[in-house]
Design a protein around this motif. Structure first.
Motif, PDB file in Angstrom:
ATOM      1  N   GLY A   1       2.292  44.583  17.248  1.00  0.00           N
ATOM      2  CA  GLY A   1       3.210  44.592  16.114  1.00  0.00           C
ATOM      3  C   GLY A   1       4.097  45.823  16.109  1.00  0.00           C
ATOM      4  N   ASP A   2       4.660  46.111  14.949  1.00  0.00           N
ATOM      5  CA  ASP A   2       5.654  47.172  14.777  1.00  0.00           C
ATOM      6  C   ASP A   2       5.026  48.555  14.995  1.00  0.00           C
ATOM      7  OD1 ASP A   2       7.229  49.210  13.388  1.00  0.00           O
ATOM      8  OD2 ASP A   2       8.410  47.530  12.606  1.00  0.00           O
ATOM      9  N   LYS A   3       5.471  49.235  16.051  1.00  0.00           N
ATOM     10  CA  LYS A   3       4.897  50.541  16.410  1.00  0.00           C
ATOM     11  C   LYS A   3       5.072  51.569  15.291  1.00  0.00           C
ATOM     12  CE  LYS A   3       5.021  54.157  19.875  1.00  0.00           C
ATOM     13  NZ  LYS A   3       5.906  55.165  20.356  1.00  0.00           N
ATOM     14  N   ALA A   4       6.273  51.662  14.725  1.00  0.00           N
ATOM     15  CA  ALA A   4       6.544  52.665  13.693  1.00  0.00           C
ATOM     16  C   ALA A   4       5.684  52.413  12.455  1.00  0.00           C
ATOM     17  CB  ALA A   4       8.025  52.651  13.325  1.00  0.00           C
ATOM     18  N   LYS A   5       5.553  51.143  12.064  1.00  0.00           N
ATOM     19  CA  LYS A   5       4.721  50.798  10.906  1.00  0.00           C
ATOM     20  C   LYS A   5       3.270  51.163  11.162  1.00  0.00           C
ATOM     21  CE  LYS A   5       6.614  46.934   8.283  1.00  0.00           C
ATOM     22  NZ  LYS A   5       6.558  45.492   8.112  1.00  0.00           N
ATOM     23  N   GLY A   6       2.813  50.894  12.378  1.00  0.00           N
ATOM     24  CA  GLY A   6       1.438  51.216  12.742  1.00  0.00           C
ATOM     25  C   GLY A   6       1.180  52.713  12.707  1.00  0.00           C
ATOM     26  N   GLU A   7       2.112  53.478  13.273  1.00  0.00           N
ATOM     27  CA  GLU A   7       1.970  54.940  13.257  1.00  0.00           C
ATOM     28  C   GLU A   7       1.950  55.453  11.817  1.00  0.00           C
ATOM     29  OE1 GLU A   7       4.658  57.191  15.686  1.00  0.00           O
ATOM     30  OE2 GLU A   7       4.252  55.977  17.460  1.00  0.00           O
ATOM     31  N   ASP A   8       2.839  54.939  10.985  1.00  0.00           N
ATOM     32  CA  ASP A   8       2.876  55.360   9.582  1.00  0.00           C
ATOM     33  C   ASP A   8       1.560  55.045   8.884  1.00  0.00           C
ATOM     34  OD1 ASP A   8       5.440  56.323   9.867  1.00  0.00           O
ATOM     35  OD2 ASP A   8       6.410  54.620   8.881  1.00  0.00           O
ATOM     36  N   ALA A   9       1.003  53.862   9.168  1.00  0.00           N
ATOM     37  CA  ALA A   9      -0.255  53.460   8.534  1.00  0.00           C
ATOM     38  C   ALA A   9      -1.390  54.415   8.930  1.00  0.00           C
ATOM     39  CB  ALA A   9      -0.609  52.029   8.930  1.00  0.00           C
ATOM     40  N   ILE A  10      -1.417  54.805  10.199  1.00  0.00           N
ATOM     41  CA  ILE A  10      -2.459  55.735  10.668  1.00  0.00           C
ATOM     42  C   ILE A  10      -2.277  57.093   9.979  1.00  0.00           C
ATOM     43  CG2 ILE A  10      -3.349  56.997  12.673  1.00  0.00           C
ATOM     44  CD1 ILE A  10      -2.574  54.475  14.363  1.00  0.00           C
ATOM     45  N   ARG A  11      -1.027  57.565   9.880  1.00  0.00           N
ATOM     46  CA  ARG A  11      -0.757  58.842   9.198  1.00  0.00           C
ATOM     47  C   ARG A  11      -1.163  58.781   7.729  1.00  0.00           C
ATOM     48  NH1 ARG A  11       4.023  58.704  12.099  1.00  0.00           N
ATOM     49  NH2 ARG A  11       3.878  60.042  13.906  1.00  0.00           N
ATOM     50  N   GLU A  12      -0.798  57.669   7.068  1.00  0.00           N
ATOM     51  CA  GLU A  12      -1.125  57.534   5.649  1.00  0.00           C
ATOM     52  C   GLU A  12      -2.631  57.487   5.416  1.00  0.00           C
ATOM     53  OE1 GLU A  12       1.140  54.303   3.918  1.00  0.00           O
ATOM     54  OE2 GLU A  12       3.007  55.218   4.591  1.00  0.00           O
ATOM     55  N   ALA A  13      -3.388  57.030   6.433  1.00  0.00           N
ATOM     56  CA  ALA A  13      -4.852  56.995   6.332  1.00  0.00           C
ATOM     57  C   ALA A  13      -5.441  58.386   6.569  1.00  0.00           C
ATOM     58  CB  ALA A  13      -5.423  56.002   7.346  1.00  0.00           C
TER      59      ALA A  13
END
Length: 66
Positions: free
Chosen positions: A47-59
């Motif tokens: 899926g969307d790399k940027a969204k995934g990275e943001d989700a990991i950061r937000e976690a």
């Protein structure tokens, strides 16, 4: 089929971390395929790399290029 992204998450240290990262990715990217290897600290997802990275950061974790 979505492209697979693999990141290194060095601050992921235990099973709880794995669950948190997996949950964040599944919430941000519904239907994503998540593979996590705690020993190598590698997180792969589709899926969307940027969204995934943001989700990991937000976690609360720090994704880096693998």
């Amino acid at each position: 089929m979505s492209e697979k992204t693999t990141l290194t998450v060095n601050d992921m240290t235990c099973g709880h971390c794995v669950g948190t990262v997996r949950g964040a990715l599944e919430q941000a990217l519904p239907g994503t395929q998540v593979d996590i290897d705690l020993a190598t600290k590698k997180v792969s997802f589709t899926g969307d790399k940027a969204k995934g990275e943001d989700a990991i950061r937000e976690a609360g974790y720090t994704p880096e290029a693998a």
